[in-house]
Design an enzyme around this catalytic site. Structure first.
Site, PDB file in Angstrom:
ATOM      1  N   GLU A   8      -4.557 -28.008  21.365  1.00 18.73           N
ATOM      2  CA  GLU A   8      -3.322 -27.260  21.598  1.00 18.73           C
ATOM      3  C   GLU A   8      -2.657 -27.606  22.929  1.00 18.73           C
ATOM      4  OE1 GLU A   8      -3.477 -23.014  20.884  1.00 18.73           O
ATOM      5  OE2 GLU A   8      -5.089 -23.291  19.427  1.00 18.73           O
ATOM      6  N   ASP A  81      -7.760 -23.962  18.925  1.00 21.58           N
ATOM      7  CA  ASP A  81      -8.681 -22.925  19.383  1.00 21.58           C
ATOM      8  C   ASP A  81      -9.341 -22.178  18.215  1.00 21.58           C
ATOM      9  OD1 ASP A  81      -7.785 -23.661  21.841  1.00 21.58           O
ATOM     10  OD2 ASP A  81      -6.474 -21.926  22.109  1.00 21.58           O
ATOM     11  N   ASP A  83      -9.531 -19.132  17.133  1.00 25.02           N
ATOM     12  CA  ASP A  83      -9.085 -17.755  16.944  1.00 25.02           C
ATOM     13  C   ASP A  83      -8.016 -17.774  15.853  1.00 25.02           C
ATOM     14  OD1 ASP A  83      -6.845 -18.752  18.193  1.00 25.02           O
ATOM     15  OD2 ASP A  83      -7.138 -17.665  20.062  1.00 25.02           O
ATOM     16  N   GLU A  85      -4.739 -17.493  15.835  1.00 26.56           N
ATOM     17  CA  GLU A  85      -3.581 -18.362  16.048  1.00 26.56           C
ATOM     18  C   GLU A  85      -3.994 -19.829  15.961  1.00 26.56           C
ATOM     19  OE1 GLU A  85      -0.467 -17.183  16.240  1.00 26.56           O
ATOM     20  OE2 GLU A  85      -1.217 -15.122  16.147  1.00 26.56           O
ATOM     21  N   TYR A 282      -9.037 -22.810  31.495  1.00 29.89           N
ATOM     22  CA  TYR A 282      -7.834 -22.279  30.894  1.00 29.89           C
ATOM     23  C   TYR A 282      -7.531 -20.853  31.359  1.00 29.89           C
ATOM     24  CZ  TYR A 282      -4.201 -21.893  27.481  1.00 29.89           C
ATOM     25  OH  TYR A 282      -2.992 -21.749  26.898  1.00 29.89           O
ATOM     26  N   ARG A 284      -5.287 -18.546  30.068  1.00 26.87           N
ATOM     27  CA  ARG A 284      -4.911 -17.482  29.129  1.00 26.87           C
ATOM     28  C   ARG A 284      -6.112 -17.187  28.239  1.00 26.87           C
ATOM     29  NH1 ARG A 284       0.459 -19.996  29.733  1.00 26.87           N
ATOM     30  NH2 ARG A 284      -0.143 -21.718  28.421  1.00 26.87           N
ATOM     31  N   HIS A 327     -11.750 -19.040  24.438  1.00 29.74           N
ATOM     32  CA  HIS A 327     -11.987 -19.884  25.609  1.00 29.74           C
ATOM     33  C   HIS A 327     -13.114 -19.304  26.441  1.00 29.74           C
ATOM     34  CE1 HIS A 327      -7.708 -20.237  24.473  1.00 29.74           C
ATOM     35  NE2 HIS A 327      -7.951 -21.530  24.629  1.00 29.74           N
TER      36      HIS A 327
END
Length: 775
Positions: A8, A81, A83, A85, A282, A284, A327
């Site tokens: 991403e 990632d 998750d 999304e 990361y 976020r 993450h």
DNA sequence: CAGTGAGCGAGCTTCCGCTTGACTT
């Protein structure tokens, strides 16, 4: 090409490429590559809520590159990632890039380390379509809520307003807190403390009791004048203090705000830079997890720098609602670097992250807490003195908790029965405190507690509610408040009046009239959506969808079935008064009703009704006035302006208040009235002078014009010289910047033409959706 | 906030979550 890996984030791509070697090319999707169409509803309600996805214009080029790379690769690895999304991103990539099942692999890793990635490559799995569907449900629900609710506000309150599952609850939190503060009345009380001496060494003691009145406090002080003070008992107990877990997005934002004074946005921008430079992981994230490798490095660093008694490896588990933990926690990439190069902000934020990360793996601090009760011979009250001695600093060596009693001083040695000498005893008037207004950082904390919003949206949500004018960062300094202080010294009691500042709104989030009215409306008519637990409840449904127990369309059908009829119902409600309207009374001059409400351009007073023969008159509220508090007198006074001050050289001089503050209008020009004068009281002489000053400035403004270039001027502006062009008959001027290093006064007509042509040809940057968009 | 101070009225506005741009006028 053998292998194409898609992640991403481009910074992640760079790192991973190093681990994987020459057989792998790593590219980035830059987040989602496809979304619901921006403008339209883009959900076909009648076709089982089929979403209408598009690739946004700014992603077209990227998708083309990804597609051609995918075509020439033997195997494509979708490494977005792990998750909801991320899974959806993988699925959209699969669809849009027209990948084939036989050479596509879905892989996931939570940490960017070589072993983690190698392990992921060895364990590919299919795309989890249930998880994808949970994301589609989330996306579709948010679109339905946002795009059906917002137009209701346009109709009932004001155009361009917005509502959504996240932002509307954020505004609600701020509005309700404000109402609590308004309803609060501070109660005064007196708090007593004493400076004492034990064998020549000073100590501070407090009285746990508070006195309600000055008389009581005075009585106590007077009784102390004759009293003996004796240590009743001394209590020593060990105390353990443990470190906090490493940072997530939310805790980093809070701590950087408290300790460094950073806004949420500043923190994120600075962290982004550190991340792109490879200095931190990361930024976020909602995870408290540290990779095994990082734990090992941290342990080594602690041991070698401070000794192994400082080490205590700890695993933290998240408690926050809805965390997806794709993450790691935010930590330095190389813990051995306790500082980094960079600007001031980068260095300070990095150091904070380094300290918190180190501390999270360090030993508890061992503290010895001493508490001594001191008897007063003339009464039953007892003073209390507290002190702390740090026996072993542990994690405190690198990271001190902000709040709490850390830093309490040591007490001199005390023993029961010991007599103390009171140097001075003071009783200070205090007031009970209203609940505090939210800051950006405390709002983020509250949102995280409620499970509303995600690490990637905390900062943008705070910007949105401000750009919609629902909330502003307070500017009011507060007001002075008098308080009393009584002091007993050398056997005499004296009293003084002191002043302190109270009610400061500086930097706090304060709701506007529009925010309040919108919130009243939404909580009244859409209580389910505005419920603090709405997100938590639907998250449970999304989890069921992700586990395969529930079809996403079924869930959305249920939701829409109860939500949409409410939209229709509220839209068709005929309201006698406008939402949020307050009727103040009647105008004594015309006998017509006076009311305040949100009009097209914000809060305003209206005299008369639209149905009257004579048109209603309007006046905007001043910035410091509010619909909820304005009086009839204040409202009517707004109609005193614009006011004719008099005549100058045969032309009218008028004073008023506009969108940009108080002004003078004269001979077709506007002049701002400075802060030390007011439009209500300004004299003709003062106004004439302001006009003359402005004219002089105007004269200096024009640097150059050219006979052969009509409508074009080289002007001196706020930011230096620029070129202004007003096309014939056009209302607006277009401005051009003058390239750096060019002397404006030496420009020729040909130079100007060339500059303008160049800038016209230059591609315009995509319009940014910012606060500027408003009229 | 590179000019400005409503009202006509056609056509527009709006959500949340993933990611970074190219700008400092």
């Amino acid at each position: 090409m053998k292998n194409l890996v898609i992640v991403e984030s481009p910074a992640k791509a760079k790192t991973i490429e190093k681990f994987l070697g020459p057989d792998f090319k790593v590219m980035s999707s830059y987040g989602h590559i496809r979304d619901l169409r921006k403008k339209d509803f883009s959900i076909d309600i009648d076709a089982d809520f089929t979403p209408d996805y598009e690739i946004p214009a700014e992603k077209k080029d990227l998708v083309r590159q990804l597609k051609s790379a995918a075509k020439s690769a033997e195997t494509v690895w979708l490494a977005s990632d792990e998750d909801r999304e991320g899974e959806a991103i993988a699925w959209h990539l699969y669809e849009v890039l027209e990948l084939k099942p036989e050479n596509t692999r879905r892989i996931v890793f939570h940490e960017i380390t070589k072993p983690a990635i190698m392990k992921a490559i060895e364990n590919p799995r299919p795309i989890d379509i249930n998880l994808v569907n949970a994301q589609q449900a989330r996306r579709v629900l948010d679109r339905i809520v946002g795009f059906e609710l917002s137009p209701v506000l346009w109709r009932k309150i004001r155009p361009s307003l917005s509502a959504g599952r996240v932002q509307s609850v954020a505004v609600r939190l701020i509005c309700e807190r404000e109402k609590e503060i308004e309803a609060f009345s501070p109660e005064p009380y007196f708090r007593v403390n004493a400076m004492m001496e034990a064998d020549g060494r000073a100590l501070k003691a407090d009285l746990p009791e508070r006195f309600r009145t000055e008389e009581e406090a005075l009585g106590f002080l007077e009784s102390c004048a004759q009293a003996d003070f004796t240590v009743a008992d001394v209590n020593v107990k060990p105390l353990k203090r443990s470190p906090q877990p490493p940072y997530t997005t939310s805790t980093l934002q809070q701590d950087a705000h408290r300790r460094l004074g950073f806004s949420v946005n500043q923190t994120m921008m600075t962290a982004q830079k550190l991340y792109e430079d490879g200095k931190i992981t990361y930024m976020r994230t909602d995870s408290l997890n540290l990779s095994e490798l990082a734990m090992k490095d941290i342990a080594e660093t602690i041991t070698s720098r401070m000794g192994k008694e400082y080490l205590k490896p700890r695993h933290y588990h998240t408690r926050s609602k809805g965390a997806q933990e794709a993450h790691e926690a935010i930590r330095p990439t190389y813990i051995s670097n306790s500082t980094v190069d960079g600007d001031d902000r980068e260095r300070r934020l990095y150091e904070l992250i380094w300290r918190r990360t180190m501390a999270s793996q360090m030993a508890d601090a061992q503290i010895e807490k001493t508490q001594a009760d001191i008897e007063v011979s003339t009464g039953a009250e007892r003073f209390r003195a507290e002190g702390e001695v740090v026996k072993f600093d542990g994690f405190l060596r690198v990271y001190r908790p902000e709040d709490g009693e850390a830093g309490q001083s040591m007490l001199p040695p005390l023993a029961a029965g010991q007599r103390l000498e009171a140097q001075e005893i003071t009783a200070v008037q205090r007031f009970t405190l209203a609940p505090p207004r939210f800051t950006e950082a405390t709002l983020v904390k509250k949102m995280e507690d409620l499970g509303i919003g995600r690490p990637s949206t905390y900062a943008p949500t705070i910007s949105t509610i401000q750009s919609r004018d629902y909330v502003v960062r307070g500017e009011k300094e507060g007001e002075p408040r008098l308080y009393r202080m009584l002091s007993l010294k050398d056997g005499k009691v004296s009293g003084t009046a002191l002043s302190e500042n109270t009610g400061s709104e500086k930097g706090k989030l304060v709701p506007t009239d529009v925010g309040m009215v919108v919130n009243e409306f939404l909580t009244r008519y859409f209580p389910d959506i505005l419920d603090f637990n709405f997100t938590a409840r639907i998250e449970e449904k999304f989890d069921e969808i992700a586990e395969g127990g529930l079809g996403w369309q079924k869930e959305i059908t249920d939701f829409y079935g109860s939500f949409h009829p409410e939209i229709d119902r509220i839209n068709s409600l005929r309201m006698e008064h406008k939402v949020g309207e307050r009727v103040l009374g009647t105008d004594p001059k015309s006998g017509r009703p006076v009311s305040v409400k949100i009009c097209r351009f914000g809060p305003a007073v209206q005299i008369g009704e639209a149905t009257d023969e004579e048109k209603p008159r309007f006046a905007s509220l001043h910035k410091d006035q509010s619909i909820s508090t304005i009086t009839l007198e204040e409202a009517l006074k707004l109609f005193d302006l614009p006011r004719k001050i008099g005549q100058h050289e045969g032309k009218d001089m008028v004073a008023g208040v506009g969108r940009f503050g108080p002004y003078i209008r004269y001979d077709g020009m506007f002049v701002s009235i400075p802060k030390d004068m007011a439009p209500e009281t300004i004299s003709l002489d003062e106004a004439v002078k302001l006009v003359a000053d402005k004219r002089e400035k105007e004269a200096q403004k024009l640097i150059k014009e050219f006979a052969e270039l009509p409508g074009i001027q080289v002007l001196n502006g706020r930011f230096g010289p620029y070129i202004a062009f007003k096309p014939d008959g056009a209302k607006k001027t277009v401005n051009y910047k003058i390239p750096k290093g060019t002397e404006a006064s030496s420009l020729t007509a040909a130079d100007v033409k060339e500059i303008m042509e160049k800038q016209d040809a230059a591609p315009k940057k995509p319009a940014r959706r910012a606060a500027k968009a408003k009229k």
